[in-house]
Design a protein around this motif. Sequence first.
Motif, short mmCIF file in Angstrom:
data_model
loop_
_atom_site.label_atom_id
_atom_site.label_comp_id
_atom_site.label_asym_id
_atom_site.label_seq_id
_atom_site.Cartn_x
_atom_site.Cartn_y
_atom_site.Cartn_z
N LEU A 185 2.19 -13.38 17.49
CA LEU A 185 2.89 -14.32 18.44
C LEU A 185 2.65 -13.90 19.91
O LEU A 185 2.09 -14.93 20.44
CB LEU A 185 4.38 -14.54 18.13
CG LEU A 185 4.59 -15.03 16.81
CD1 LEU A 185 6.16 -15.45 16.50
CD2 LEU A 185 3.80 -16.41 16.43
N THR A 233 14.15 -12.87 15.80
CA THR A 233 12.79 -13.27 15.35
C THR A 233 11.89 -12.27 14.66
O THR A 233 11.41 -12.20 13.42
CB THR A 233 11.97 -13.73 16.57
OG1 THR A 233 12.67 -14.75 17.34
CG2 THR A 233 10.79 -14.46 15.88
N ALA A 291 5.82 -27.48 15.76
CA ALA A 291 6.01 -26.13 16.13
C ALA A 291 5.96 -25.09 14.90
O ALA A 291 5.48 -24.21 14.81
CB ALA A 291 7.17 -25.77 16.88
N SER A 292 6.52 -25.67 13.99
CA SER A 292 6.80 -24.64 12.56
C SER A 292 5.26 -24.60 12.18
O SER A 292 4.92 -23.68 11.48
CB SER A 292 7.40 -25.53 11.75
OG SER A 292 6.87 -26.59 11.17
N PHE A 311 10.16 -24.69 21.59
CA PHE A 311 10.20 -23.93 20.33
C PHE A 311 9.19 -22.75 20.37
O PHE A 311 9.28 -21.71 19.93
CB PHE A 311 10.09 -24.65 19.08
CG PHE A 311 11.25 -25.67 19.16
CD1 PHE A 311 12.51 -25.32 19.32
CD2 PHE A 311 11.13 -26.97 18.45
CE1 PHE A 311 13.64 -26.20 19.09
CE2 PHE A 311 12.03 -27.95 18.34
CZ PHE A 311 13.51 -27.57 18.68
N ILE A 312 7.91 -23.13 20.82
CA ILE A 312 6.79 -22.26 20.67
C ILE A 312 7.11 -20.99 21.93
O ILE A 312 6.93 -19.91 21.64
CB ILE A 312 5.53 -22.86 21.50
CG1 ILE A 312 5.04 -23.86 20.41
CG2 ILE A 312 4.47 -21.97 21.69
CD1 ILE A 312 4.71 -23.36 19.07
N LEU A 326 3.39 -22.20 14.09
CA LEU A 326 3.85 -20.66 14.06
C LEU A 326 3.51 -20.31 12.74
O LEU A 326 3.36 -18.89 12.36
CB LEU A 326 5.31 -20.98 14.35
CG LEU A 326 5.77 -21.23 15.93
CD1 LEU A 326 7.26 -21.08 15.97
CD2 LEU A 326 5.29 -20.02 16.87
N ARG A 327 3.59 -21.10 11.62
CA ARG A 327 3.08 -20.34 10.37
C ARG A 327 1.89 -20.26 10.16
O ARG A 327 1.58 -19.44 9.46
CB ARG A 327 3.81 -21.39 9.47
CG ARG A 327 5.47 -21.47 9.13
CD ARG A 327 5.80 -22.57 8.05
NE ARG A 327 5.64 -23.94 8.43
CZ ARG A 327 5.72 -25.04 7.57
NH1 ARG A 327 5.86 -24.73 6.54
NH2 ARG A 327 5.66 -26.12 8.14
N ARG A 347 10.23 -19.86 22.77
CA ARG A 347 11.30 -19.20 22.23
C ARG A 347 10.90 -18.37 21.16
O ARG A 347 11.69 -17.37 20.81
CB ARG A 347 12.57 -20.11 21.73
CG ARG A 347 13.24 -20.65 23.07
CD ARG A 347 14.51 -21.55 22.52
NE ARG A 347 15.16 -22.32 23.81
CZ ARG A 347 15.88 -21.53 24.52
NH1 ARG A 347 16.25 -20.25 24.43
NH2 ARG A 347 16.48 -22.13 25.47
N SER A 348 9.62 -18.74 20.66
CA SER A 348 9.04 -17.63 19.42
C SER A 348 8.80 -16.35 20.05
O SER A 348 8.51 -15.68 18.94
CB SER A 348 8.26 -18.71 18.50
OG SER A 348 7.01 -18.66 19.38
N LEU A 374 14.10 -11.07 21.42
CA LEU A 374 13.35 -11.67 20.37
C LEU A 374 13.82 -10.95 18.97
O LEU A 374 13.03 -10.86 17.97
CB LEU A 374 11.79 -11.74 20.26
CG LEU A 374 11.30 -12.34 21.29
CD1 LEU A 374 9.72 -12.07 21.76
CD2 LEU A 374 11.36 -13.95 20.75
#
Length: 273
Positions: free
Chosen positions: A22, A10, A231-232, A42-43, A235-236, A45-46, A7
């Motif tokens: 996260l 990230t 996903a954005s 995506f979640i 995450l945001r 991988r974040s 990560l």
Amino acid sequence: MSDLAWLGRTKLLVGDDGLQKLQNAHVLVVGLGGVGSFAAEFIARSGVGTMTIVDGDVVDPSNRNRQLPALATTHGQPKADLMAERLLAINPDLKLTSIREFLSPEAAEEILSSQKFDYVMDCIDSITPKLTLLTTAHKKGLRIVSSMGAGGKVDPTKIRTADLFDTRECYLASLMRKRLRKLGISSGIKAVYSIEKMIEESLMLTDGSNFKKSAYGTISYMPAAFGGGCASVVLRDLLGYPIEMEKKLKALASREKKQKEVEAKREKKRKEE
């Protein structure tokens, strides 16, 4: 904390505090089709530390044009099982709960009461279970992002984020607004949708299985783009980053009217010159 070297990129963006947020988060993803499979990946991988995924469907050959778990070698296999294997291959330390079940009202209540979720992702494309999830999550005061219709559309630059009740040009969103209002819900659900007009000719009637009476044609990248949008939002919000939301339709219409007036004046001036 386990080794988080994977990560590193990230971390450069969100910092140690962001990465910790996260890692401490628990995200629920319901629906693992074209939108949900990409959103779930995506979640994962974040660096989100805990996930619950829900889907009772199996891979159909028609899924292969847009869904991550759909391969020529996976026809008939449960999407939840395939995505669980994939997510754990991305992050072996992920705390993952996989539920192979269609979302009935009883299942929604049981799932949403079983654990504390920091965010609920609605990636369901059938009206009845979608309504069930949204109403149950909303009543519990959970943060929600809901994907609207990706079918019948081809332009990812027209994808927007707004409160569900401020969306436009989306048939699915229109249906959801009407039904949710009847249940006393009129705000508080973030939605990812598109302002592109649907290609009506792509409509297909179905046999009514899996709560669907009809479906629109889809192109490979659009569900994935919707999944990225959802996903954005998650995450945001988890990171505390600002999210620009589309304004109410009246404000949008007023802005568009003013823009047209300005363009008309410019055109008139050009002709006069």
